[in-house]
Design an enzyme around this catalytic site. Structure first.
Site, mmCIF file in Angstrom:
data_model
loop_
_atom_site.group_PDB
_atom_site.id
_atom_site.type_symbol
_atom_site.label_atom_id
_atom_site.label_comp_id
_atom_site.label_asym_id
_atom_site.label_seq_id
_atom_site.Cartn_x
_atom_site.Cartn_y
_atom_site.Cartn_z
ATOM 1 N N SER A 9 0.861 -1.171 0.000
ATOM 2 C CA SER A 9 0.000 0.000 0.000
ATOM 3 C C SER A 9 0.901 1.226 0.000
ATOM 4 C CB SER A 9 -0.886 -0.004 1.255
ATOM 5 O OG SER A 9 -1.738 1.117 1.251
ATOM 6 N N HIS A 31 -3.574 7.297 -3.314
ATOM 7 C CA HIS A 31 -3.350 6.036 -2.598
ATOM 8 C C HIS A 31 -3.588 4.874 -3.549
ATOM 9 C CE1 HIS A 31 -5.180 2.549 -0.435
ATOM 10 N NE2 HIS A 31 -4.032 2.642 0.174
ATOM 11 N N TYR A 41 -2.126 -3.063 -3.752
ATOM 12 C CA TYR A 41 -2.212 -4.299 -4.533
ATOM 13 C C TYR A 41 -2.059 -5.464 -3.575
ATOM 14 C CZ TYR A 41 -1.532 -1.122 -8.388
ATOM 15 O OH TYR A 41 -1.671 -0.090 -9.258
ATOM 16 N N ARG A 42 -2.850 -6.500 -3.797
ATOM 17 C CA ARG A 42 -2.834 -7.664 -2.902
ATOM 18 C C ARG A 42 -2.765 -8.953 -3.719
ATOM 19 N NH1 ARG A 42 -6.922 -4.200 -1.337
ATOM 20 N NH2 ARG A 42 -8.525 -5.480 -2.277
#
Length: 92
Positions: A24, A38, A41-42
């Site tokens: 993040s 902002h 990514y996951r």
């Protein structure tokens, strides 16, 4: 992995063992007329072998500039529309 059973092979109510990681980032500009940005990514992976990516982005202006908002959302809409015209309204 839309439409994929992420708990494949697991019994109802059983905890799904998984691995997750992500990043993040937030940009806080010194200029109050530049918006804060902002993104995150996951990556997720279950022990059952199902894997997928997720994430998102947002813009938070201190002072609203309609042109900045049009550019921000227009850029994401154009990227989404290349893949599916339903993506932008669905994910916005």
């Amino acid at each position: 992995a839309r439409g994929v059973d992420r708990a494949k092979g697991m019994k109802p109510g059983e905890k799904v063992p998984f691995f997750a990681c992500g990043i993040s980032s937030v940009m806080h500009p010194r200029n109050p007329f530049a918006p804060t940005m902002h993104f995150n990514y996951r990556y997720f992976e279950t022990d059952g072998g199902v894997r997928w990516f997720g994430g998102g982005t947002d813009i938070t202006p201190s002072y609203l500039d309609e042109e900045d908002m049009k550019h921000f959302h227009g850029t994401y809409k154009a990227a989404c529309d290349k893949h599916d015209l339903e993506f932008y309204p669905k994910f916005k």
